[in-house]
Each structure stands twice: as structure tokens, then as C-alpha cells.
Design a protein around this motif. Structure first.
Motif, PDB file in Angstrom:
ATOM      1  N   ASP A  17      35.224  48.289  70.465  1.00  0.00           N
ATOM      2  CA  ASP A  17      34.952  47.094  71.260  1.00  0.00           C
ATOM      3  C   ASP A  17      33.511  47.082  71.729  1.00  0.00           C
ATOM      4  O   ASP A  17      32.916  48.141  71.911  1.00  0.00           O
ATOM      5  N   PRO A  18      32.953  45.905  71.849  1.00  0.00           N
ATOM      6  CA  PRO A  18      33.582  44.594  71.867  1.00  0.00           C
ATOM      7  C   PRO A  18      33.783  43.969  70.477  1.00  0.00           C
ATOM      8  O   PRO A  18      34.508  42.989  70.342  1.00  0.00           O
ATOM      9  N   LEU A  19      33.162  44.530  69.442  1.00  0.00           N
ATOM     10  CA  LEU A  19      33.254  43.928  68.116  1.00  0.00           C
ATOM     11  C   LEU A  19      34.678  43.958  67.567  1.00  0.00           C
ATOM     12  O   LEU A  19      35.113  42.995  66.939  1.00  0.00           O
ATOM     13  N   LEU A  20      35.413  45.017  67.804  1.00  0.00           N
ATOM     14  CA  LEU A  20      36.786  45.115  67.298  1.00  0.00           C
ATOM     15  C   LEU A  20      37.626  43.930  67.770  1.00  0.00           C
ATOM     16  O   LEU A  20      38.322  43.297  66.973  1.00  0.00           O
ATOM     17  N   THR A  21      37.551  43.628  69.026  1.00  0.00           N
ATOM     18  CA  THR A  21      38.342  42.512  69.567  1.00  0.00           C
ATOM     19  C   THR A  21      37.905  41.183  68.958  1.00  0.00           C
ATOM     20  O   THR A  21      38.748  40.362  68.577  1.00  0.00           O
ATOM     21  N   ARG A  22      36.596  40.968  68.807  1.00  0.00           N
ATOM     22  CA  ARG A  22      36.116  39.708  68.225  1.00  0.00           C
ATOM     23  C   ARG A  22      36.589  39.543  66.787  1.00  0.00           C
ATOM     24  O   ARG A  22      37.001  38.453  66.381  1.00  0.00           O
ATOM     25  N   VAL A  23      36.524  40.619  66.020  1.00  0.00           N
ATOM     26  CA  VAL A  23      36.965  40.551  64.616  1.00  0.00           C
ATOM     27  C   VAL A  23      38.458  40.256  64.550  1.00  0.00           C
ATOM     28  O   VAL A  23      38.905  39.416  63.774  1.00  0.00           O
ATOM     29  N   ARG A  24      39.241  40.936  65.378  1.00  0.00           N
ATOM     30  CA  ARG A  24      40.693  40.705  65.379  1.00  0.00           C
ATOM     31  C   ARG A  24      41.024  39.259  65.747  1.00  0.00           C
ATOM     32  O   ARG A  24      41.906  38.651  65.143  1.00  0.00           O
ATOM     33  N   LEU A  25      40.346  38.716  66.742  1.00  0.00           N
ATOM     34  CA  LEU A  25      40.599  37.327  67.141  1.00  0.00           C
ATOM     35  C   LEU A  25      40.233  36.355  66.027  1.00  0.00           C
ATOM     36  O   LEU A  25      40.942  35.378  65.786  1.00  0.00           O
ATOM     37  N   THR A  26      39.147  36.611  65.330  1.00  0.00           N
ATOM     38  CA  THR A  26      38.728  35.749  64.234  1.00  0.00           C
ATOM     39  C   THR A  26      39.750  35.758  63.105  1.00  0.00           C
ATOM     40  O   THR A  26      40.108  34.706  62.566  1.00  0.00           O
ATOM     41  N   ILE A  27      40.244  36.942  62.765  1.00  0.00           N
ATOM     42  CA  ILE A  27      41.251  37.055  61.705  1.00  0.00           C
ATOM     43  C   ILE A  27      42.536  36.354  62.135  1.00  0.00           C
ATOM     44  O   ILE A  27      43.147  35.626  61.354  1.00  0.00           O
ATOM     45  N   ARG A  28      42.928  36.548  63.376  1.00  0.00           N
ATOM     46  CA  ARG A  28      44.133  35.893  63.893  1.00  0.00           C
ATOM     47  C   ARG A  28      43.993  34.375  63.878  1.00  0.00           C
ATOM     48  O   ARG A  28      44.911  33.655  63.472  1.00  0.00           O
ATOM     49  N   ASP A  29      42.828  33.859  64.289  1.00  0.00           N
ATOM     50  CA  ASP A  29      42.608  32.414  64.294  1.00  0.00           C
ATOM     51  C   ASP A  29      42.699  31.839  62.883  1.00  0.00           C
ATOM     52  O   ASP A  29      43.310  30.783  62.676  1.00  0.00           O
ATOM     53  N   ALA A  30      42.079  32.494  61.924  1.00  0.00           N
ATOM     54  CA  ALA A  30      42.150  32.013  60.538  1.00  0.00           C
ATOM     55  C   ALA A  30      43.594  31.999  60.066  1.00  0.00           C
ATOM     56  O   ALA A  30      44.051  31.031  59.451  1.00  0.00           O
ATOM     57  N   LYS A  31      44.326  33.059  60.363  1.00  0.00           N
ATOM     58  CA  LYS A  31      45.737  33.152  59.951  1.00  0.00           C
ATOM     59  C   LYS A  31      46.562  32.034  60.581  1.00  0.00           C
ATOM     60  O   LYS A  31      47.377  31.401  59.912  1.00  0.00           O
ATOM     61  N   GLU A  32      46.343  31.773  61.869  1.00  0.00           N
ATOM     62  CA  GLU A  32      47.084  30.716  62.554  1.00  0.00           C
ATOM     63  C   GLU A  32      46.790  29.342  61.980  1.00  0.00           C
ATOM     64  O   GLU A  32      47.613  28.443  62.081  1.00  0.00           O
ATOM     65  N   HIS A  33      45.630  29.177  61.372  1.00  0.00           N
ATOM     66  CA  HIS A  33      45.275  27.899  60.748  1.00  0.00           C
ATOM     67  C   HIS A  33      45.599  27.884  59.256  1.00  0.00           C
ATOM     68  O   HIS A  33      45.190  26.973  58.542  1.00  0.00           O
ATOM     69  N   GLY A  34      46.326  28.897  58.796  1.00  0.00           N
ATOM     70  CA  GLY A  34      46.739  28.930  57.400  1.00  0.00           C
ATOM     71  C   GLY A  34      45.625  29.274  56.432  1.00  0.00           C
ATOM     72  O   GLY A  34      45.684  28.902  55.266  1.00  0.00           O
ATOM     73  N   ALA A  35      44.618  29.983  56.900  1.00  0.00           N
ATOM     74  CA  ALA A  35      43.477  30.318  56.049  1.00  0.00           C
ATOM     75  C   ALA A  35      43.352  31.828  55.878  1.00  0.00           C
ATOM     76  O   ALA A  35      43.896  32.613  56.653  1.00  0.00           O
ATOM     77  N   MET A  36      42.631  32.199  54.844  1.00  0.00           N
ATOM     78  CA  MET A  36      42.352  33.607  54.555  1.00  0.00           C
ATOM     79  C   MET A  36      41.041  33.689  53.786  1.00  0.00           C
ATOM     80  O   MET A  36      40.536  32.692  53.287  1.00  0.00           O
ATOM     81  N   ARG A  37      40.501  34.869  53.670  1.00  0.00           N
ATOM     82  CA  ARG A  37      39.259  35.093  52.927  1.00  0.00           C
ATOM     83  C   ARG A  37      39.569  35.596  51.528  1.00  0.00           C
ATOM     84  O   ARG A  37      40.490  36.396  51.333  1.00  0.00           O
ATOM     85  N   THR A  38      38.787  35.154  50.573  1.00  0.00           N
ATOM     86  CA  THR A  38      38.866  35.663  49.204  1.00  0.00           C
ATOM     87  C   THR A  38      37.452  35.810  48.668  1.00  0.00           C
ATOM     88  O   THR A  38      36.508  35.247  49.216  1.00  0.00           O
ATOM     89  N   GLY A  39      37.329  36.537  47.589  1.00  0.00           N
ATOM     90  CA  GLY A  39      36.041  36.656  46.934  1.00  0.00           C
ATOM     91  C   GLY A  39      35.321  37.936  47.270  1.00  0.00           C
ATOM     92  O   GLY A  39      35.901  38.909  47.755  1.00  0.00           O
ATOM     93  N   LYS A  40      34.030  37.908  47.025  1.00  0.00           N
ATOM     94  CA  LYS A  40      33.209  39.106  47.149  1.00  0.00           C
ATOM     95  C   LYS A  40      32.110  38.893  48.173  1.00  0.00           C
ATOM     96  O   LYS A  40      31.441  37.858  48.186  1.00  0.00           O
ATOM     97  N   LEU A  41      31.919  39.897  48.998  1.00  0.00           N
ATOM     98  CA  LEU A  41      30.850  39.928  49.984  1.00  0.00           C
ATOM     99  C   LEU A  41      29.883  41.015  49.540  1.00  0.00           C
ATOM    100  O   LEU A  41      30.292  42.144  49.298  1.00  0.00           O
TER     101      LEU A  41
END
Length: 186
Positions: free
Chosen positions: A87-111
Motif C-alpha cells: 500500500d498505497p499502490l496495492l489498494t489502488r490496483v485492487r480497486l481498479t481491477i474490481r471496478d473494471a470487473k463490475e463494469h464487465g470489462a477485462m484487460r487483454t493483449g500485451k504490455l
């Protein structure tokens, strides 16, 4: 019936979800400094600095891998996140992933990442390593999980990112601060 979210919402989610999940530099935990007995007794300052750089870059690479995996699976509680982030980055990342999931979205591809160490401070309490990266997220997409269509307004870019790795009392280097500077191409 599910309604489509406005493009500005997805643009905001993208800004948060592009690996670093937040802004700001300099948040550091108030934990105790590593004990002198934790360091190798014969290590020179140059050796200690090189070891810190290597450990911090390994933590950073693990962080990127863990975040990509968690974003692709939509799992904000993926145990690999805690292995590389604090933290604090861990919490921000988790919230971002949760928000995307709640909106029916996910990440794909290459970074694509090309990090380098910009500073090592072994005398600070706790010790830190600053990392700068050129993130290429042009092939890393936010898509609707249901039909894999790209979320409008979620185009990735090639931009500067910064992170701080901090050595915790148990000797682990964790990434606890990160910022995505999308206004600074690289």
C-alpha cells in the motif's frame, strides 16, 4: 438490460488501470529501517546499490506480471499482487481491477515495459529505489468480457511511468508507489 457506460467513465478507468493505478510519488510506509545486521557485512556501497537495483527491478517485473494476470482474470485478490505490491499502490490496483470487473470489462493483449533505475537511496528510512519506465500499452486493451469488443475511449498509449520500490523490514522489496504519466510520451 445492461446499458453502456459513457466513454469518459472508461477513459477514467483506463487511466487508473494502466498498470500503476494511481498518481503521486513519495508515499512511503512509516516502518522501521532495516537492521544493520540484515546487510551483508563485507558488501561495499557499490555492491549494496547494485543488489538493491537488481532486487527492485525484479520486484517491478513481478508487479507488472501480477497486475496483468489479475487484470486479465478480473481477480483483485490475486495472491501474486501482495507478493510484489504494498500500500498505497496495492489498494489502488485492487480497486481498479474490481471496478473494471463490475463494469464487465477485462484487460487483454500485451504490455511492453523497458524499466531503468533512476535513483537508489539506501540511507533513507526505509531504503528506496526509484524506477522509470517507458510503458507501451498500445497492444493492451480494455475489452468487454462478454463479447471481447474494445471499450470505447480505452486506447492505450506509449508513455512514461514511474515507480518506487521500498525495502521492508523483512528484507523484501515491494512496489508501493506508481504513477502513469500519459501526458509524457516516450
Amino acid at each position: 438490460m445492461r446499458t453502456r457506460q459513457p466513454a469518459y467513465l472508461w477513459a477514467a478507468l483506463l487511466g487508473l488501470a494502466l498498470v500503476f493505478g494511481g498518481t503521486g510519488c513519495g508515499n512511503r510506509p512509516g516502518s522501521a529501517a532495516p537492521r544493520d545486521s540484515d546487510a551483508a557485512p563485507a558488501a561495499s556501497p557499490d555492491t549494496r546499490g547494485a543488489e538493491a537495483e537488481k532486487s527492485a527491478l525484479a520486484a517491478y517485473a513481478g508487479y507488472l506480471t501480477a497486475v496483468r494476470k489479475a487484470e486479465q482474470s478480473g481477480d483483485p485478490l490475486d495472491p501474486q499482487l501482495r507478493k510484489y505490491l504494498a500500500d498505497p499502490l496495492l489498494t489502488r490496483v485492487r480497486l481498479t481491477i474490481r471496478d473494471a470487473k463490475e463494469h464487465g470489462a477485462m484487460r487483454t493483449g500485451k504490455l511492453v515495459s523497458n524499466p531503468s533505475v533512476t535513483a537508489v537511496d539506501l540511507d533513507s528510512d526505509p531504503a528506496t529505489v526509484s524506477i522509470q519506465d517507458c510503458i507501451d500499452a498500445t497492444g493492451y486493451r480494455l475489452v468487454y468480457k462478454k463479447d471481447k469488443k474494445v471499450v470505447p475511449g480505452s486506447a492505450g498509449s506509449r508513455h512514461l511511468a514511474t515507480a518506487t520500490a521500498t525495502r521492508y523490514p523483512d528484507g523484501r522489496w515491494l512496489i508501493n508507489v506508481g504513477a502513469s504519466h500519459e501526458d509524457q510520451p516516450c
